[in-house]
Design an enzyme around this catalytic site. Structure first.
Site, PDB file in Angstrom:
ATOM      1  N   HIS A  74       0.825  -1.217   0.000  1.00  0.00           N
ATOM      2  CA  HIS A  74       0.000   0.000   0.000  1.00  0.00           C
ATOM      3  C   HIS A  74       0.860   1.268   0.000  1.00  0.00           C
ATOM      4  O   HIS A  74       0.517   2.265   0.628  1.00  0.00           O
ATOM      5  CB  HIS A  74      -0.942   0.026   1.205  1.00  0.00           C
ATOM      6  CG  HIS A  74      -1.939  -1.087   1.220  1.00  0.00           C
ATOM      7  ND1 HIS A  74      -3.193  -0.971   0.691  1.00  0.00           N
ATOM      8  CD2 HIS A  74      -1.864  -2.353   1.701  1.00  0.00           C
ATOM      9  CE1 HIS A  74      -3.856  -2.109   0.845  1.00  0.00           C
ATOM     10  NE2 HIS A  74      -3.070  -2.975   1.456  1.00  0.00           N
ATOM     11  N   ASN A 146     -10.244  -2.862   2.586  1.00  0.00           N
ATOM     12  CA  ASN A 146      -9.962  -2.832   1.149  1.00  0.00           C
ATOM     13  C   ASN A 146     -11.252  -2.576   0.381  1.00  0.00           C
ATOM     14  O   ASN A 146     -12.330  -2.544   0.977  1.00  0.00           O
ATOM     15  CB  ASN A 146      -9.390  -4.181   0.693  1.00  0.00           C
ATOM     16  CG  ASN A 146      -7.903  -4.333   1.031  1.00  0.00           C
ATOM     17  OD1 ASN A 146      -7.191  -3.346   1.220  1.00  0.00           O
ATOM     18  ND2 ASN A 146      -7.451  -5.559   1.109  1.00  0.00           N
TER      19      ASN A 146
END
Ligand code: HDD
Length: 688
Positions: A74, A146
């Site tokens: 990420h 997510n």
């Protein structure tokens, strides 16, 4: 030159801007005023630079250390500030203060891709992170989720393997930001529990049109705990106000070339112009009896609970209304921790979640360099916080008093005795699934974790025909980049457990024989289709939050342009004029119309629908312009509405545009532009 500017004191001809009036004095980090920020201190004009030059050394020293380790996953992300507002009374379920109806809570949200580095592009085929830090009155709650409700693995011990396999390969350091390579599919094909998530990853879910048009999920089962200590299981969902919208693969590939920062720019501009992105927060609440009656384990992060079985109840909304002041200080330094939990919410025994509870705290120390990372403004709780933890690198607090231990018998009032425990503090709830499952120490998983295919099948049967074609094509594309024949075969062999048609289409697409199915560890069960899983079924027909590109050229009619602009704005969309020259086009009446985008730099993939407003001469000129023909061709190929003036028809013809419901007169573009034309797809490309 203003009075505060002087040229040349260093003989370089450079500008020296001077403090004075409202302009503050430039200083070193230690506050010493600096007289010359352009020239280092030398021994003679042509002599060596002196070690004594503390201004130079401090500036370069700080610069040399401007980068911190990027997130191992990420790394590429965009963040914004906003608030959460509780809109429903769920006090029967939770005592969490932020959920008291009407309560507004400040928050910070960061969206991210997973595999790419911090400088990678915004639009690879990848899962998107959706992390929200709520600064509640009882401390920070981080919901680190997510845009997909399930995950690749069931147990945190496998996370490093998953990530190593998907990131650029260890020796050659490519590919960047994508899963279409040998090592990822090698690992995935050997890990059948990843099958369900493979289906999501190969669907258009991983190609969001905008961060504002995707769902978010807490993924794991959590618990809500009420005043009486009663707990319920819960899954968290974010539903975008603008509906779901994805791009298609060809469009995505071209977007990467058109704008590396497509999502970051889109989020920034929406907030900057006051078009604040908004999501509803929903919960699926269920109890132990429900959990035990399902053909899947609710502690297994590779499984979801169909919304048709447990409807999502909307309990609040998130609005992102403020861009960051500084990307590094806020978006880069924000540290999300699944362990940040508040009274009224609790964990479950999901083994993936349990592993995460360790990992995030640990990673922040390595990324931000100090155990005091919670003092960085974006991470600091807004509620009163205090304890006896002291010192450490980059300590910015100056605690007063003698007591740095507890219990102590110094004054409890005022600063000397320090803070104390509270009966209202966080209490871990008796875990409704845990109590009867504690036992021998074992490295194993619960029985239903062995079902790897039922929900992958569910995902397939819930998709529309276009979505199925996109999934089959995505598998084909990814596996076409895999050089190891046995990995291709193993992946297809695995897909046979999901759906024979899917496996056959992928095998055909690759041009390989259909391999025998992998033996399933546990026989799958068939679940009824869940329309909530489809993007297409959850799109919103609207121009809100969308952009319409309007191609103009010399000779275009001003009134026609104004009418399209007004219609698009009237429908809540954003019109963007595109012309061969960014300075604008000379209209039929001789006036100049400024454009916001230059044709070659503003290809049609950055828009949701397009309009072409040309005169006969303007059209003739653009027929010779490859970028203009491509502009229209791509809009058509990407299933977008095209509105055109009569005189623009030759350009549409040259671009191969064929009449259908999405090819409309100029006057209709604002209505037609509110959706994509899926029926067109089989006519414009061959899908697997
Ligand atoms: Fe993770 C970052 C989401 C499993 C270890 N993760 C990270 C971020 C998101 C997620 C959104 C970025 C946060 C930000 O913007 O700063 N991760 C998930 C989800 C998972 C998940 C939804 C499964 C349901 N993660 C997971 C596991 C582990 C990690 C199983 C380790 C055992 N994740 C990390 C990390 C990161 C991270 C290494 C990198 C940067 C950070 O934490 O702050 O600790």
């Amino acid at each position: 030159m203003s009075d505060t500017e002087q040229r040349n004191p260093g003989n370089g001809g450079e500008t020296h801007q001077q403090a004075g009036g409202d302009v503050p004095v430039l200083t070193t980090n230690h506050g010493v005023p600096v007289s010359d920020n352009q020239n280092s201190l030398k021994s003679g004009a042509r002599g060596p630079t002196l070690l004594e030059d503390f201004v130079l050394r401090e500036k370069i020293f700080h610069f040399d250390h401007e980068r911190i380790p990027e997130r191992i996953v990420h790394a590429r992300g965009s963040g914004a500030h906003g608030y959460f507002e509780a809109t429903d009374d769920i006090s029967d379920l939770t005592k969490a203060a932020l959920f008291k109806k009407g309560t507004k809570t400040e928050l910070f949200t960061r969206f991210s891709t997973v595999a790419g580095g911090a400088g990678s592009v915004d639009t690879p085929r990848d899962v998107r992170g959706f992390a929200v830090k709520f600064y509640t009155t009882e401390g920070n709650w981080d919901l680190v989720g997510n845009n997909i409700p399930v995950f690749f693995i069931q147990d945190a011990i496998k996370f490093p393997d998953l990530i190593h396999s998907v990131k650029m390969e260890a020796d050659r350091a490519y590919p960047q930001a994508g899963s279409a390579h040998d090592t990822f599919w090698d690992w995935a094909s050997l890990t059948p529990e990843s099958t369900h998530m493979q289906m999501w990853a190969m669907s258009d879910r991983t190609l969001p049109r905008s961060l504002r048009m995707m769902e978010g999920f807490g993924v794991h089962t959590f618990q809500l705990v009420n005043e009486e200590g009663k707990s319920s299981f819960v899954k968290f969902h974010w539903k975008p106000k603008l509906g779901l919208q994805s791009t298609i693969w060809d469009e995505t590939l071209k977007l990467q070339a058109a704008d590396n920062d497509y999502h970051r720019r889109d989020l920034w501009e929406a907030i900057d112009t006051g078009d604040f992105p908004e999501w509803e927060l929903g919960i699926q609440v269920f109890d132990k009896a429900f959990a035990e009656a399902q053909p899947y384990d609710v502690l297994d992060s590779t499984k979801l609970i169909p919304e048709e079985d447990v409807p999502v109840r909307i309990i609040g909304r998130m609005v992102l209304d403020r861009n960051v002041d500084n990307f590094f200080a806020e978006t880069e330094q924000v540290a999300f921790l699944p362990t940040n939990i508040v009274p009224g919410i609790d964990f479950s025994n999901d083994p993936l979640l349990q592993g995460r509870l360790f990992s995030y705290l640990d990673t922040q120390k390595s990324r931000l360099g100090t155990t005091n990372f919670h003092q960085i403004p974006v991470n600091a709780p807004r509620s009163p916080a205090g304890n006896f933890q002291r010192d450490g690198m980059m300590q910015t607090k100056v605690p007063k008093g003698r007591a740095n231990y507890e219990p102590n018998s110094l004054s409890v009032v005022g600063e000397d005795g320090g803070p104390r425990e509270s009966p209202n503090g966080f209490v871990t709830t008796t875990n409704p699934t845990g109590a009867d499952e504690q036992g021998e120490k074992l490295r194993m998983r619960a029985e239903l974790f062995g079902d790897h295919y039922s929900q992958a099948r569910l995902f397939w049967v819930s998709a529309t025909d276009n979505e199925k074609a996109h999934i089959a094509s995505a598998f084909t594309f990814e596996l076409s980049k895999v050089g190891l024949a046995h990995v291709q075969e193993r992946t297809v062999a695995n897909l046979r457990n999901v759906n024979e048609e899917l496996a056959t289409r992928v095998a055909d697409g690759l041009g390989i024989p259909l391999p025998a199915a992998n033996p399933a560890f546990r026989a799958p069960v068939d679940m009824p289709p869940s329309p909530a899983l489809s993007i297409q079924k959850n799109m919103k027909e609207t121009l809100e939050g969308r952009q319409v590109g309007i191609l103009i050229a010399d000779g275009s009619d001003g009134a026609e342009i104004d009418a399209v602009v007004a219609a698009v704005e009237g429908a809540g969309g954003k019109p963007v004029l595109v012309a061969p020259k960014v300075g604008g086009a000379k209209l039929a009446d001789g006036s100049m119309k400024k454009a916001q985008g230059q044709l070659a730099g503003s290809p049609s993939q950055i828009f949701d629908a397009v309009a072409v407003v040309l005169s006969a001469d303007g059209c003739k000129m653009l027929l010779k312009e490859g970028a203009a023909v491509q502009w229209v061709m791509d809009a058509f190929g990407h299933l977008k509405a095209i509105g055109a003036s009569d005189a623009a028809k030759p350009l549409l013809d040259k671009a191969g545009v064929e009449p259908d419901a999405g090819v409309v007169a100029l006057a209709d573009i604002a209505t037609a532009g509110a959706k994509r034309y899926w029926d067109r797809e089989p006519g414009v490309r061959t899908l697997a």
